[in-house]
Design a protein around this motif. Structure first.
Motif, mmCIF file in Angstrom:
data_model
loop_
_atom_site.group_PDB
_atom_site.id
_atom_site.type_symbol
_atom_site.label_atom_id
_atom_site.label_comp_id
_atom_site.label_asym_id
_atom_site.label_seq_id
_atom_site.Cartn_x
_atom_site.Cartn_y
_atom_site.Cartn_z
ATOM 1 N N PHE A 1 4.012 -15.845 29.585
ATOM 2 C CA PHE A 1 4.212 -14.893 28.490
ATOM 3 C C PHE A 1 5.681 -14.489 28.400
ATOM 4 O O PHE A 1 6.266 -14.443 27.311
ATOM 5 N N ILE A 2 6.295 -14.214 29.551
ATOM 6 C CA ILE A 2 7.716 -13.835 29.575
ATOM 7 C C ILE A 2 8.584 -14.999 29.106
ATOM 8 O O ILE A 2 9.494 -14.830 28.281
ATOM 9 N N ALA A 3 8.297 -16.205 29.631
ATOM 10 C CA ALA A 3 9.098 -17.375 29.276
ATOM 11 C C ALA A 3 9.017 -17.690 27.788
ATOM 12 O O ALA A 3 9.961 -18.240 27.207
ATOM 13 N N ASP A 4 7.913 -17.331 27.165
ATOM 14 C CA ASP A 4 7.722 -17.589 25.740
ATOM 15 C C ASP A 4 8.313 -16.479 24.878
ATOM 16 O O ASP A 4 8.111 -16.458 23.661
ATOM 17 N N GLY A 5 9.050 -15.578 25.501
ATOM 18 C CA GLY A 5 9.689 -14.502 24.752
ATOM 19 C C GLY A 5 8.763 -13.371 24.372
ATOM 20 O O GLY A 5 9.007 -12.652 23.390
ATOM 21 N N SER B 1 10.127 -9.876 23.629
ATOM 22 C CA SER B 1 11.069 -9.724 22.504
ATOM 23 C C SER B 1 10.451 -10.084 21.157
ATOM 24 O O SER B 1 11.108 -9.937 20.127
ATOM 25 N N ASP B 2 9.213 -10.536 21.149
ATOM 26 C CA ASP B 2 8.551 -10.938 19.906
ATOM 27 C C ASP B 2 7.872 -9.722 19.288
ATOM 28 O O ASP B 2 6.797 -9.305 19.705
ATOM 29 N N ALA C 1 8.708 0.252 20.460
ATOM 30 C CA ALA C 1 9.719 1.295 20.653
ATOM 31 C C ALA C 1 9.894 1.606 22.133
ATOM 32 O O ALA C 1 11.024 1.813 22.612
ATOM 33 N N TRP C 2 8.798 1.624 22.880
ATOM 34 C CA TRP C 2 8.850 1.883 24.322
ATOM 35 C C TRP C 2 9.599 0.774 25.053
ATOM 36 O O TRP C 2 10.444 1.034 25.921
ATOM 37 N N VAL C 3 9.309 -0.484 24.706
ATOM 38 C CA VAL C 3 9.990 -1.628 25.324
ATOM 39 C C VAL C 3 11.492 -1.550 25.082
ATOM 40 O O VAL C 3 12.303 -1.745 26.002
ATOM 41 N N ARG C 4 11.874 -1.257 23.860
ATOM 42 C CA ARG C 4 13.291 -1.243 23.518
ATOM 43 C C ARG C 4 14.006 -0.046 24.134
ATOM 44 O O ARG C 4 15.140 -0.166 24.622
ATOM 45 N N GLU C 5 13.354 1.102 24.136
ATOM 46 C CA GLU C 5 13.988 2.300 24.673
ATOM 47 C C GLU C 5 14.247 2.181 26.166
ATOM 48 O O GLU C 5 15.285 2.631 26.675
ATOM 49 N N ALA D 1 -0.139 -6.481 24.009
ATOM 50 C CA ALA D 1 0.762 -7.526 23.511
ATOM 51 C C ALA D 1 0.390 -8.888 24.097
ATOM 52 O O ALA D 1 0.397 -9.903 23.391
ATOM 53 N N PHE D 2 0.064 -8.921 25.392
ATOM 54 C CA PHE D 2 -0.326 -10.185 26.012
ATOM 55 C C PHE D 2 -1.597 -10.715 25.366
ATOM 56 O O PHE D 2 -1.712 -11.924 25.081
ATOM 57 N N ALA D 3 -2.579 -9.843 25.152
ATOM 58 C CA ALA D 3 -3.839 -10.285 24.555
ATOM 59 C C ALA D 3 -3.594 -10.893 23.177
ATOM 60 O O ALA D 3 -4.193 -11.926 22.826
ATOM 61 N N THR D 4 -2.716 -10.284 22.398
ATOM 62 C CA THR D 4 -2.387 -10.836 21.081
ATOM 63 C C THR D 4 -1.718 -12.201 21.226
ATOM 64 O O THR D 4 -2.042 -13.148 20.502
ATOM 65 N N TRP D 5 -0.789 -12.297 22.174
ATOM 66 C CA TRP D 5 -0.111 -13.585 22.430
ATOM 67 C C TRP D 5 -1.105 -14.663 22.832
ATOM 68 O O TRP D 5 -0.967 -15.834 22.447
ATOM 69 N N ALA D 6 -2.130 -14.288 23.586
ATOM 70 C CA ALA D 6 -3.128 -15.245 24.080
ATOM 71 C C ALA D 6 -4.198 -15.568 23.050
ATOM 72 O O ALA D 6 -5.118 -16.350 23.338
#
Length: 403
Positions: A208-212, A215-216, A226-230, A269-274
């Motif tokens: 998941f990290i390697a696939d960005g 940042s997606d 917002a939490w990730v960026r802050e 976010a991971f669940a959405t990516w998967a």
């Protein structure tokens, strides 16, 4: 067990507070002692006198009915009483509790006190881990757990046809202790769904990290992005390159172990990516009902043994998630369900009614218990709850999908 956990700690270790969400180890010992003294001894043992009349102000947590207290963020400023003084207080309260226990007159309240302290045992473990992590020396608290996780195969699924499901603890059918927020039992209507038969692993999270993934923006809820960026979030808490921090210090990260110390935002976010989603608490419970927590490999109970020549428990090794197909005992699993009262829920009268009900706002339900959870808290109806940004507990995820 509470006292065994602080045995490896110095007074300074037991006093520090690394963030407002976490409490010092010494405070956990004192607060649970305050709970016994306040709700059992003060109210039910007429001859008992408080050990120190000033300490309730220091060690009341959030019980408004019990009056003023220090701010949560100030708990780490309590250099006094010293750890030894708190342990002496515990011994005095233990002695005073014996007649009440023997009387059998307050079994329900005593059961709540035991369950309360068991919850604080888990919090003590996770809070001291966060505190020691702040030390650049990465000090170890326990011996290293030597067992590695078994290789995780392709994910399988528990399928459920949907329909009406009974949710929640029912004392008549389920027996044993339960917290008030686990009931009343009620009916919910489920659509057909599937629940993954294992947890997401460190290896999958690395992908998941390697696939960005971090940042997606398309993967994230608005508040999560917002939490990730802050805060500059780019990995689970305690990850350091290919290593991670545990109670035994810095160690190589096991790729097959379940990923832990993630927030609800990250799990979603991971669940959405998967291409999947998080389960609801009702879906998780419908699959888990009838299953019980494992009784091996230290899952769902901090591993401990009797110290040679005495009765005091001492930790045998650090709690770590192991992986496998068990629904219980590796890490708390985020659901997409908001932490809200069940139909017909009524908090208990008095101060103990503040235990769960007043926190039913803005949090999400987690299921399944963790490697730091005491046995007896691994049941299908158990509802843990955290705010979506919190991740200092052993929190992970299990995927779900619609059918």
């Amino acid at each position: 067990m509470s006292e065994a956990l602080v045995a490896p700690l110095s007074d300074a270790d037991a006093t520090i507070q690394s963030m407002e969400d976490a409490s010092p180890a010494k405070w956990h010992l004192a607060h649970t002692t305050w709970f016994w003294e306040t709700f059992l001894l003060r109210d039910n043992a007429p001859s008992y006198r408080p050990y120190n009349a000033e300490w309730p102000f220091l060690f009341n947590s959030y019980y408004e009915a019990e009056g003023e207290r220090i701010g949560r963020f100030s708990r780490g400023m309590l250099s006094r009483p010293a750890l030894d003084e708190v342990l002496d207080w515990r011994a005095a309260v233990d002695d005073a509790m014996t007649p009440l226990i023997d009387s059998g007159a307050h079994d329900e309240l005593i059961a709540l006190g035991i369950a309360h302290e068991q919850q604080h045992i888990e919090l003590l473990l996770t809070d001291i881990k966060h505190a020691l992590f702040q030390n650049p020396l990465a000090p170890a608290m326990f011996d290293r757990h030597a067992v590695t996780s078994p290789p995780q195969g392709e994910m399988g699924w528990y399928t459920h046809p949907g329909g009406v499901a009974l949710i929640g603890h029912d004392g008549a059918d389920d027996g044993g202790f339960a917290f008030d927020n686990e009931g009343p039992r009620h009916r919910v209507l489920l659509e057909p769904f599937a629940l993954a038969d294992r947890l997401i692993t460190n290896r999958e999270w690395s992908q998941f990290i390697a696939d960005g993934g971090y940042s997606d923006a398309s993967l994230w809820l608005s508040d999560g992005l917002a939490w990730v960026r802050e805060h500059g979030i780019n990995a689970p808490l305690y990850w350091r390159n290919d290593q991670w921090f545990s109670h035994s210090g810095i160690r190589d990260r096991d790729p097959d172990a379940p990923v832990t110390h993630i927030s609800y935002f990250e799990a979603d976010a991971f669940a959405t990516w998967a291409g999947a989603r998080l389960p609801t608490e009702f879906e998780w419970e419908a699959v888990a009902r009838g299953q019980s927590a494992p009784d091996t490999n230290g899952k769902a109970a901090p591993a401990a043994h009797d110290r040679a020549g005495g009765n005091q428990l001492t930790m045998a090794c650090d709690p770590v998630p192991m992986g496998g197909v068990d629904l219980f005992g590796d890490c708390w699993q985020f659901t997409r369900s908001a932490y809200l009262p069940y139909p017909r829920f009524q908090p208990a009268s008095g101060a103990v009614g503040e235990y769960n009900g007043k926190f039913m706002s803005g949090q999400f339900v987690l299921k399944g218990a963790s490697c730091a959870t005491m046995r007896g808290h691994s049941r299908s109806s158990y509802r843990n709850f955290f705010y979506p940004h919190q991740r200092w507990q052993f929190t992970g995820l299990r995927l779900a999908k619609d059918l």
